[in-house]
Design an enzyme around this catalytic site. Structure first.
Site, PDB file in Angstrom:
ATOM      1  N   CYS A  33      -4.214  -0.995  -6.444  1.00 21.68           N
ATOM      2  CA  CYS A  33      -4.101  -2.454  -6.519  1.00 21.68           C
ATOM      3  C   CYS A  33      -4.780  -2.958  -7.793  1.00 21.68           C
ATOM      4  O   CYS A  33      -5.922  -2.611  -8.071  1.00 21.68           O
ATOM      5  CB  CYS A  33      -4.759  -3.079  -5.291  1.00 21.68           C
ATOM      6  N   CYS A  50      -8.044  -5.112  -6.766  1.00 23.45           N
ATOM      7  CA  CYS A  50      -9.292  -4.600  -6.189  1.00 23.45           C
ATOM      8  C   CYS A  50      -9.445  -3.086  -6.296  1.00 23.45           C
ATOM      9  O   CYS A  50     -10.468  -2.542  -5.903  1.00 23.45           O
ATOM     10  CB  CYS A  50      -9.397  -5.009  -4.712  1.00 23.45           C
ATOM     11  N   CYS A  76      -1.764  -6.451  -0.468  1.00 21.59           N
ATOM     12  CA  CYS A  76      -2.880  -5.506  -0.377  1.00 21.59           C
ATOM     13  C   CYS A  76      -3.745  -5.938   0.803  1.00 21.59           C
ATOM     14  O   CYS A  76      -4.091  -7.110   0.927  1.00 21.59           O
ATOM     15  CB  CYS A  76      -3.690  -5.532  -1.680  1.00 21.59           C
ATOM     16  N   CYS A  93      -7.498  -7.257  -0.712  1.00 24.43           N
ATOM     17  CA  CYS A  93      -7.723  -8.496  -1.476  1.00 24.43           C
ATOM     18  C   CYS A  93      -6.569  -9.475  -1.317  1.00 24.43           C
ATOM     19  O   CYS A  93      -6.566 -10.530  -1.938  1.00 24.43           O
ATOM     20  CB  CYS A  93      -7.966  -8.177  -2.945  1.00 24.43           C
ATOM     21  N   CYS A 150       9.574  -2.457  -2.283  1.00 19.15           N
ATOM     22  CA  CYS A 150       9.973  -2.926  -3.608  1.00 19.15           C
ATOM     23  C   CYS A 150       8.790  -3.695  -4.201  1.00 19.15           C
ATOM     24  O   CYS A 150       8.474  -4.792  -3.759  1.00 19.15           O
ATOM     25  CB  CYS A 150      11.203  -3.814  -3.451  1.00 19.15           C
TER      26      CYS A 150
HETATM   27 ZN   LIG Z   1      -6.235  -5.332  -3.556  1.00 21.00          ZN
END
Ligand SMILES: [Zn+2]
Length: 212
Positions: free
Chosen positions: A120, A123, A169, A172, A192
């Site tokens: 991510c 984060c 995510c 975060c 996607c």
């Molecule tokens: Zn994250």
């Protein structure tokens, strides 16, 4: 001793009162963040996605930084819009915090074939591996599934007059993309994802550590 029984009564009453206070504070959410985490959990697993989609999944008062843990002790990352803007590029901010979609065939990872882990951009949490990546022909990096069920959360998205499942995510709440039921078997899913919401760590490279 005169007044003795009254003193005993007062003592018993005080003990009972204290006991119920302790009980009450243990049952109630200990903080607003605690309460929020429960709500987030409800959005992901419970029957509330439609409501969440209508009101939007972002907290209206998301204007102060918080780092807290959910029921499973997992760290949740929350930052102000100003902090996100300072840390991310314009495109990363638009995609992850405003749910924008990058143009197909333009991102960094749609045609990327190295072995490693996609994390991510907000984060640092591990999200997808190259093993799950496949060429969907869509122009966006596509995966058959995340590294684990807990890496991402799903939110019903009814924008643009369609019903889609948004992927964020779990740590975060960065917007990542959407999941569609037209992927390769056996799972049949196509995650996607926007390149702008991802970082990439080569296989054998430094193990990514989730950032606060
Ligand atoms: Zn994250």
């Amino acid at each position: 001793m005169p007044g003795g029984p009254i003193m005993v009564k007062i003592l018993v009453m005080a003990t009972l009162l204290l006991g119920s206070l302790v009980l009450l504070t243990n049952v109630m959410p200990t903080s607003r963040q605690d309460f929020r985490s429960r709500r987030m959990f409800g959005i992901v697993r419970g029957p509330a996605p439609l409501v969440a989609a209508i009101v939007g999944h972002k907290d209206p008062d998301d204007s102060h930084r918080e780092t807290a843990r959910d029921e499973k002790g997992k760290v949740k990352v929350r930052k102000t819009e100003e902090e996100w803007k300072a840390e991310l590029t314009d495109e990363q901010y638009q995609v992850t915090r405003c749910s924008a979609t990058e143009q197909p065939f333009t991102g960094q990872y749609w045609n990327h074939h190295e072995d490693g882990t996609y994390t991510c951009v907000g984060c640092g949490q591990e999200l997808f591996t190259s093993d799950a990546k496949f060429d969907s022909g869509s122009g966006w990096p596509s995966y058959t599934g995340p590294v684990g069920d807990e890496a991402v959360a799903e939110i019903k998205d009814i924008s643009y007059g369609t019903v889609r499942t948004e992927i964020v995510c779990s740590r975060c709440e960065a917007h990542l993309g959407h999941v569609f039921p037209d992927g390769p078997l056996p799972a049949g899913l196509r995650y996607c994802i926007n390149s702008a919401s991802l970082d990439f760590v080569e296989k054998g490279g430094q193990t990514p550590t989730a950032r606060p």
